[in-house]
Scaffold this active site. Structure first.
Site, mmCIF file in Angstrom:
data_model
loop_
_atom_site.group_PDB
_atom_site.id
_atom_site.type_symbol
_atom_site.label_atom_id
_atom_site.label_comp_id
_atom_site.label_asym_id
_atom_site.label_seq_id
_atom_site.Cartn_x
_atom_site.Cartn_y
_atom_site.Cartn_z
ATOM 1 N N ASP B 160 -14.048 -38.953 -25.098
ATOM 2 C CA ASP B 160 -14.356 -40.288 -25.599
ATOM 3 C C ASP B 160 -13.410 -41.245 -24.883
ATOM 4 O OD1 ASP B 160 -14.741 -42.600 -27.028
ATOM 5 O OD2 ASP B 160 -14.051 -41.785 -28.941
ATOM 6 N N ASP B 163 -14.343 -46.128 -18.988
ATOM 7 C CA ASP B 163 -15.190 -45.868 -17.823
ATOM 8 C C ASP B 163 -14.405 -45.112 -16.734
ATOM 9 O OD1 ASP B 163 -17.106 -47.321 -19.165
ATOM 10 O OD2 ASP B 163 -16.615 -49.199 -18.159
#
Lengths: 285, 285
Positions: B160, B163
């Protein structure tokens, strides 16, 4: 970062949300009898059409919307032959409906002819099926047109309109739905774009209540991502009479005579799954 | 329309796309050792956290991302007990994973402790499970941490992260995936956010190639709408070893001991349907 004049910006004031596309310039601007129509050349999304400052479509992502407005209702009806598209002036929905060989006749009733003329010039790929002999392009008030249709003369009605403000407001009301229902007769499916399920849940609920009040037996809302519409999260709603909306012609959808870009049998089924928070809100009425 | 200083704007320059949220003010600004962290008070989306000027989450729509990052991998593993969350400093994924009573241990390895401290203060609903005795919050480099795990000591790894630029770039590379695979042993599922399938298809393909090269047997990319991420259309990818990613514990998902806001058994299945244009692109390699 601030966005300068090289960006087309659409604000959804009710949601404190905006999205923007980088543009190279404006290709066309016109005040039609109904709305302000503009065409922009964007950096990464191809041509962009706006009406009254709101994004209608871009060359890059309209395939999602057009495929999801046309194939789900057509593949839900057991034997669709005659279709009416209400609005849909860019002709993208019309093109998708005409991909189905079983369809014998499609009426497109767009109030603003300027939209179709602009699509022919700036989105020629969407209007490529307009000469199909099964297609009949009408320019006028679809609400009046629907009242005149023979009972049971249509199998599918697709309401591909702007938002429920201005010229399109009557397309979200019970009287219009009742006329659609009469034209559909005992077996028919109506499909309508139903806004963002995150931002406009109240609009969606109100629209479904009007459909129900008009006499539709079953409703089914489905979802898809539409990047250039506010929130990027969009929905459409099926309303049915004499048709089980929980099912569709799945085997036929697995053997389509064309290749979908977004639509497939799996996507049809997948798009019908709705998040629990939406299901709960819609169950409340 | 121009957006004034009352809007937080995020531009995706590679896509000529921007989205914006209307803000009332900035609540917090901090240069951490890793990134610039800001918290804004928005008009309609609750609190907003950004890192280096990019939206990480809002109070209004993070439920989609957090539910879709946690429940699909947990419900795909046949018997998940031990989970590692790589990144995830806002603790929203941790909270969702801990909703599953079968989970015995969750490690969260976040490189930037400031993110978790800001979440505790500005998104307390996401950190409400941090005191669960099954949770162990670690602050450090997850790439190094993963190398030290015993073979087969984890069942599920959830990446998680931000980018694939800056501090997170190593989390999208083969060497890291190989370490995850070793920690998963013979039966395990890795899930990772995999960007916008419309805007970043090349990133998605590259990431899948690295997963495959590291030795994962099966991959499965799924999708959901995430309004405040670029394009509003987002994806995550499962990578599996000894687990059939085409299936999941559907009966268990129908009897979850908690109520999902976005996730359900039907949404799990629905999100796994991918549009043909993406399937074709991923099949090419």
């Amino acid at each position: 970062m601030a966005l300068d004049k090289n960006w087309f910006v659409e604000v959804a004031p009710e949601a404190g949300f905006a999205q923007a596309l980088k543009i190279r310039g404006k290709l066309h601007e016109e005040q039609t009898p109904y709305q302000k129509l503009e065409i922009f050349d964007t950096e990464d999304w191809g041509n962009l059409m706006t009406l009254d400052g709101l994004v209608m479509l871009t060359a890059r992502d309209n395939f999602v919307y057009h495929e999801m407005m046309s194939h789900p209702p057509v593949m839900t009806h057991p034997a669709p032959r005659r279709v009416a598209i209400v609005g849909g002036g860019d002709c993208g929905t019309l093109r998708e409906v005409l991909r189905h060989p079983a369809i014998e006749k499609v009426f497109q009733i767009e109030i603003d002819e300027a939209v179709t003329r602009a699509a022919e010039r700036y989105f020629p790929e969407l209007t490529e099926a307009n000469d199909d002999p099964r297609a009949e392009l009408l320019f006028g008030d679809a609400i009046e047109w629907m009242k005149r249709q023979e009972p049971g003369s249509l199998d599918v009605v697709i309401v591909d309109s702007t938002d429920p403000v201005g010229p399109a407001v009557g397309l979200f009301q019970r009287a219009f739905y009742a006329d659609c229902l009469q034209a559909l007769g005992t077996t028919g499916v109506l499909a309508q774009q139903s806004e963002s399920p995150l931002l406009h849940l109240d609009t969606l609920k109100a629209m479904r209540a009007e459909m129900k009040a008009a006499g539709f037996e079953q409703l089914r809302t489905y979802q898809f991502c539409q990047p250039t519409y506010p929130s990027g999260w969009w929905s459409a709603t099926l309303a049915g009479i004499g048709v089980d909306l929980r099912d569709f012609r799945e085997q036929d959808a697995r053997e389509l005579p064309f290749t979908g870009h977004y639509y497939s049998a799996d996507m049809h089924r997948g798009s019908m799954a709705m998040p629990p928070f939406i299901e709960r809100a819609l169950a409340e009425g």
